[in-house]
Write a protein that holds these residues in place. Structure first.
Motif, PDB file in Angstrom:
ATOM      1  N   HIS A 281       0.480  -1.162   0.134  1.00  0.00           N
ATOM      2  CA  HIS A 281      -0.286   0.358  -0.330  1.00  0.00           C
ATOM      3  C   HIS A 281       0.535   1.231   0.050  1.00  0.00           C
ATOM      4  N   LYS A 282       2.399   1.211   0.793  1.00  0.00           N
ATOM      5  CA  LYS A 282       3.346   1.754   0.872  1.00  0.00           C
ATOM      6  C   LYS A 282       3.830   2.516  -1.191  1.00  0.00           C
ATOM      7  N   ILE A 283       3.101   2.312  -1.982  1.00  0.00           N
ATOM      8  CA  ILE A 283       3.655   2.684  -3.397  1.00  0.00           C
ATOM      9  C   ILE A 283       2.745   3.489  -3.709  1.00  0.00           C
ATOM     10  N   PRO A 284       2.522   4.155  -4.126  1.00  0.00           N
ATOM     11  CA  PRO A 284       1.499   4.720  -4.956  1.00  0.00           C
ATOM     12  C   PRO A 284       1.473   3.866  -6.516  1.00  0.00           C
ATOM     13  N   LEU A 285       0.224   4.465  -6.951  1.00  0.00           N
ATOM     14  CA  LEU A 285      -0.166   4.020  -8.109  1.00  0.00           C
ATOM     15  C   LEU A 285      -0.033   4.779  -9.278  1.00  0.00           C
ATOM     16  N   TYR A 286       0.098   6.245  -9.385  1.00  0.00           N
ATOM     17  CA  TYR A 286       0.170   6.650 -10.319  1.00  0.00           C
ATOM     18  C   TYR A 286       1.684   8.247  -9.402  1.00  0.00           C
ATOM     19  N   LEU A 287       2.445   8.038 -10.748  1.00  0.00           N
ATOM     20  CA  LEU A 287       3.099   9.090 -10.461  1.00  0.00           C
ATOM     21  C   LEU A 287       3.239  10.216 -10.933  1.00  0.00           C
TER      22      LEU A 287
END
Length: 378
Positions: A305-311
């Motif tokens: 969950h810590k890594i974002p879905l969008y840049l």
């Protein structure tokens, strides 16, 4: 009315020798159960499993984090005379059904149900089991949530759905045609997804509980959950066995040509994979140093969950994954220390991770001697 066992497990990252970065992974009470009610971590927290992000055009877009539920169990040698062996599992919003599957071993069949917009249970899919439920054998059932209307049931590596829809979709990219000088929106063609959307009264990500029950000879032994990979205990952390098990339930869609090329290598037992009906994508399969041991660097481990879905620029984050130093015996993040032993996959490609501390010299000697190769030359 059935009395459910309800257990709330504190949310933390586990590193057992049977899963990788799952939020929960535990044996069921008394070693086996025929019913269980699991409270989904943060399931009733708005904005945790879904969020609003801005795309490349600056428009708000509601997105969801993928997650998997893993149930492991076994079929006993016998059941109560006259009682069918069934397995039922589903997502619920409190006591209200969202989406469930019902497996009837005696009939060799399965059915998937939703609670429709009228508040009535509706069967939306059904089919035949590929393999009989055999007494004394283990079984596994996976529920993969991919987005708001996609959820894949997988029973013993069989997808419990059938048809695929193919469509085109506008992207957030624009390109200038050098001939006409016009700027046109890029359209992505030949996108494949499961044909049936899950249009239940309450959405998949509104679910607060994951419930499962069994009758007859079916017994549940373990549950794992999270944006992760998990595998059965009986694989004994043999890397190649784990790799084959994960692959057979993955979104891989290998061609006959690829399968033929693999026949003389370590992956000779690979199946075609489940394509769009699968669990995780092929790149999340464990990488092995040998049939028994895991490589001490795993360059692609499932994102949490810590890594974002969008840049930051609004583009989809297509490289959402970790690169981790790994325990060579278990395949887990070394020392169960994510902060020290993992970095973003994109950083791993640019800078090789310092994982010398994860390399086990005794294992290295054993593997390289079997290969007839001097360790210092590897």
């Amino acid at each position: 009315m059935r009395s459910w066992i309800i257990v709330v497990v504190s949310l933390f990252e586990l590193s057992l020798a049977r899963s990788r970065l799952c939020l929960d992974d535990f044996d069921l009470p008394d070693g086996s159960s025929q019913e269980y009610n699991y409270k989904i971590p943060h399931g009733d927290e708005v904005g945790y499993w879904t969020k609003i992000d801005k795309d490349a055009t600056g428009q708000d877009r509601r997105v969801a984090f993928s997650r998997s539920f893993y149930i492991f169990g076994r079929f006993g040698e016998s059941s109560v005379e006259g009682e069918d062996t069934t397995i039922t599992a589903g997502l619920y919003k409190d006591d209200e059904l969202v989406y469930k599957t019902v497996i009837n071993c005696n009939q060799g069949s399965w059915e998937n149900w939703i609670l429709n917009q009228d508040g009535k249970e509706e069967k939306i899919l059904h089919g035949t089991l590929n393999k009989e439920c055999q007494a004394g054998e283990d079984f596994d059932l996976i529920m993969k949530n991919d987005n708001f209307h996609l959820a894949n049931w997988i029973f013993n590596a069989q997808p419990l759905q059938h048809e695929v829809r193919v469509f085109s979709k506008k992207t957030n990219k624009y390109v200038r045609d050098p001939t006409t000088g016009k700027t046109e929106q890029v359209i992505k063609h030949n996108i494949k997804r499961p044909a049936v959307k899950i249009l239940s009264k309450s959405g998949i990500y509104n679910a607060t509980h994951f419930r499962f029950e069994a009758t007859g000879s079916a017994l549940f032994t373990r549950l794992a959950f999270g944006p992760c990979n998990a595998w059965p205990d009986n694989l004994d952390s043999e890397c190649q066995q784990v790799r084959e098990w994960v692959h057979s339930r993955s979104k891989a869609n290998l061609t006959d040509e690829t399968l033929a090329e693999l026949k003389n290598g370590a992956d000779a037992n690979f199946t075609r994979g489940l394509g769009v009906f699968g669990n995780n994508i092929l790149t999340f399969n464990p990488v092995c140093l040998s049939g028994k041991y895991f490589n001490w660097i795993q360059q692609v481990i499932h994102a949490d969950h810590k890594i974002p879905l969008y840049l930051p620029n609004g583009d989809p984050n297509v490289n959402r994954a970790y690169c981790c130093c790994t325990d060579m015996r278990t395949g887990q993040v070394f020392g169960n220390n994510l902060e020290r032993n993992c970095q973003l996959m994109t950083e791993c490609v640019t800078y090789n991770p310092e994982c010398d501390h994860a390399f086990d010299p005794e294992i290295g000697k054993e593997v390289f001697e079997d290969m007839g190769t001097e360790e210092e030359n590897i």
